[in-house]
Design an enzyme around this catalytic site. Structure first.
Site, short mmCIF file in Angstrom:
data_model
loop_
_atom_site.label_atom_id
_atom_site.label_comp_id
_atom_site.label_asym_id
_atom_site.label_seq_id
_atom_site.Cartn_x
_atom_site.Cartn_y
_atom_site.Cartn_z
N SER A 167 -30.79 18.91 -29.08
CA SER A 167 -32.48 17.82 -29.33
C SER A 167 -33.49 18.37 -29.20
O SER A 167 -34.31 19.64 -28.09
CB SER A 167 -32.22 18.00 -27.35
N GLU A 190 -33.24 6.25 -22.06
CA GLU A 190 -32.02 7.56 -22.23
C GLU A 190 -31.44 6.93 -20.36
O GLU A 190 -31.64 7.72 -19.79
CB GLU A 190 -33.48 8.51 -22.14
N ARG A 218 -38.32 9.46 -26.16
CA ARG A 218 -37.73 9.09 -26.65
C ARG A 218 -36.78 7.14 -26.08
O ARG A 218 -36.39 6.72 -25.73
CB ARG A 218 -36.45 9.88 -25.47
N HIS A 238 -37.72 13.71 -20.60
CA HIS A 238 -36.99 12.90 -19.74
C HIS A 238 -38.54 13.14 -18.65
O HIS A 238 -38.92 14.07 -18.69
CB HIS A 238 -36.10 12.59 -19.50
N CYS A 287 -30.02 15.66 -14.02
CA CYS A 287 -29.46 15.19 -14.98
C CYS A 287 -28.19 15.04 -14.77
O CYS A 287 -27.48 14.30 -15.49
CB CYS A 287 -29.63 16.24 -16.02
O1 SUG Z 1 -30.26 15.18 -23.72
N1 SUG Z 1 -29.64 18.16 -23.71
C1 SUG Z 1 -29.51 16.58 -22.93
C2 SUG Z 1 -30.21 16.92 -21.66
C3 SUG Z 1 -29.96 15.68 -20.87
C4 SUG Z 1 -31.09 16.35 -19.73
N2 SUG Z 1 -31.10 15.15 -18.70
C5 SUG Z 1 -31.73 14.77 -17.88
N3 SUG Z 1 -33.06 15.57 -18.29
N4 SUG Z 1 -31.90 13.57 -17.28
C6 SUG Z 1 -30.19 16.58 -23.98
O2 SUG Z 1 -31.61 17.04 -24.33
C7 SUG Z 1 -28.91 19.88 -25.46
C8 SUG Z 1 -27.57 19.61 -27.16
C9 SUG Z 1 -27.67 20.63 -27.12
O3 SUG Z 1 -28.27 21.60 -27.97
O4 SUG Z 1 -26.04 21.64 -27.96
C10 SUG Z 1 -28.80 18.30 -25.04
O5 SUG Z 1 -28.17 17.25 -26.14
#
Ligand code: SUG
Length: 415
Positions: free
Chosen positions: A21, A161, A193, A229, A346
């Protein structure tokens, strides 16, 4: 009687750190680390148990089918590609159910039903694969069309998102609320995003009253600092907006716009002088669950990392010594999720509804928490190294683990 149910994502058996990400500092800095899926999933169940005890109600959503064979196929892997492509098809990212959907509770909508729109998550490959399988679960959990309307995702290219960029203010869970959609503008060093048009489309689709719906721009500086986010820098519950002072592009303008639509607004603002934006993002102070407890007071469920931060913890103690609306700050250990940028908030999707209208297979009680722990202990891999993502044995184990969970929960139709 409407109440708020938190649907936590059960951490999937393929939980791994692949640095997927861009703009999510934790994901980038832990990419390549060894992950501990069993410990991660047990941390999640423990968090749910705590909130079940506090609130008397708790829901969950299930891991999605991984590895995603169709995606692996579509990626035409031959070994020359960057390893992140294969890893995307293994991602357990559906655990962060704040990104599963945007939810507008029944008191806010034109037809008096609770509306849910699955989030398209198009900005990241590993997340863009989620929504059809997520929607299959939402269709089952919220199948009662007298009370719920579940929608397909917003069409691309408008990135959506879900609830992570959506806040609701209301005098009580069952009173009409003011819904605040926070979007980002592209052009910064990291992706924005949430697209404004995705937010507006969701609001129209849900039948929200324009005078109780706001669209607010996220602070580009916050996105650049790693707030991919809005829920990394702000959270709302009831009359309270708990926010960093650099969350929005026009901070005072945001407060004024919200107050005009919702005069009862109470802002709990953390100034940069007490907690820097960087420290807020590192500790995920705002990625907290702000809960209304049965006695009407509010508790903030924060990651353990907050207690370990001198500035964050000092701010929390000073806040508690005052007489603001938040009366407790409760740390929880979700370190395995945190290392991928996912805090307590999250990990949950908030749905305001009558629990009796939800498919009970998605609701937790103490016995089911025991059951989840047994299935996880028996079937979740203890650890995954990035290199393991090419292993057919691991693929078999991960598929079998999810199948065991579906079987235990009598949700075989998701197989
Ligand atoms: O979308 N991490 C997620 C974290 C989501 C957090 N959600 C909220 N803030 N609501 C993202 O970035 C990491 C996956 C990786 O690096 O393997 C990941 O997808």
């Amino acid at each position: 009687m409407l109440t708020e149910i938190n649907f936590d994502g059960i951490v999937g058996p393929s939980h791994n750190y692949a640095g997927l990400s861009l703009g999510n500092i934790a994901s980038a800095s832990h990419g390549g680390d060894t992950s501990y899926p069993r410990a991660a999933a047990l941390q999640g169940v423990e968090k749910m148990r705590g909130n079940l005890a506090r609130l008397g109600v708790q829901g969950f959503l299930l891991p999605l089918p991984r590895p995603n064979r169709a995606l692996l196929e579509a990626l035409a892997l031959d070994g020359t590609e960057p390893p992140q492509l294969r890893a995307a098809a293994w991602s357990a990212s559906a655990m962060w159910t704040a990104n599963a959907a945007t939810v507008s509770p029944a008191p806010d909508t034109a037809d008096g039903r609770c509306h849910l729109t699955a989030a398209n998550l198009v900005t990241m490959l590993h997340r863009a694969q989620e929504w059809p399988d997520t929607k299959r679960q939402l269709d089952i959990a919220f199948a009662d069309t007298r009370h719920f309307a579940v929608h397909d995702a917003v069409p691309p290219t408008f990135g959506d998102e879900g609830a992570a960029n959506h806040m609701r203010l209301a005098t009580s869970h069952d009173a009409p609320g003011v819904e605040v959609f926070v979007y980002g503008k592209p052009g910064g060093r990291f992706p924005a995003r949430q697209h404004e048009q995705a937010s507006r489309l969701v609001a129209r689709r849900h039948g929200l009253a324009p005078e109780r719906t706001l669209f607010i721009e996220q602070n580009p500086e916050a996105i650049a600092a790693g707030a991919f986010h809005n829920d990394v820098v702000a959270v709302a519950n009831g009359r309270v907006l708990f926010t960093h002072d650099r969350a929005f592009a026009d901070q005072q303008g945001a407060y004024e716009a919200i107050r005009a639509a919702f005069p009862a607004l109470e802002v709990v603002e953390v100034p940069s002088s007490a907690v820097t934006l960087e420290e807020a993002i590192r500790t995920y102070l705002f990625n907290a669950q702000l809960l209304t407890l049965p006695d009407g007071s509010m508790a903030l469920i924060v990651p353990e990392e907050c207690r370990e931060s001198a500035s964050v913890w000092a701010w929390a103690q000073a806040m508690l010594a005052g007489n603001g609306p938040i009366r407790q700050v409760i740390p929880v250990d979700v370190r395995q999720s945190m290392a991928n940028g996912g805090g307590p908030a999250c990990l949950r999707l908030r749905v305001v509804c009558d629990p009796a209208t939800v498919d009970p297979r998605f609701l937790l009680d103490a016995a089911k928490a025991d059951l989840l722990e047994r299935v996880i202990a028996a079937h979740w891999p203890e650890q995954i190294d990035p290199i393991d993502l090419a292993s057919e044995n691991l693929a078999r184990d991960v598929i079998a683990a999810r199948a065991a969970l579906l079987d235990a929960l009598d949700l075989g139709e998701l197989g």
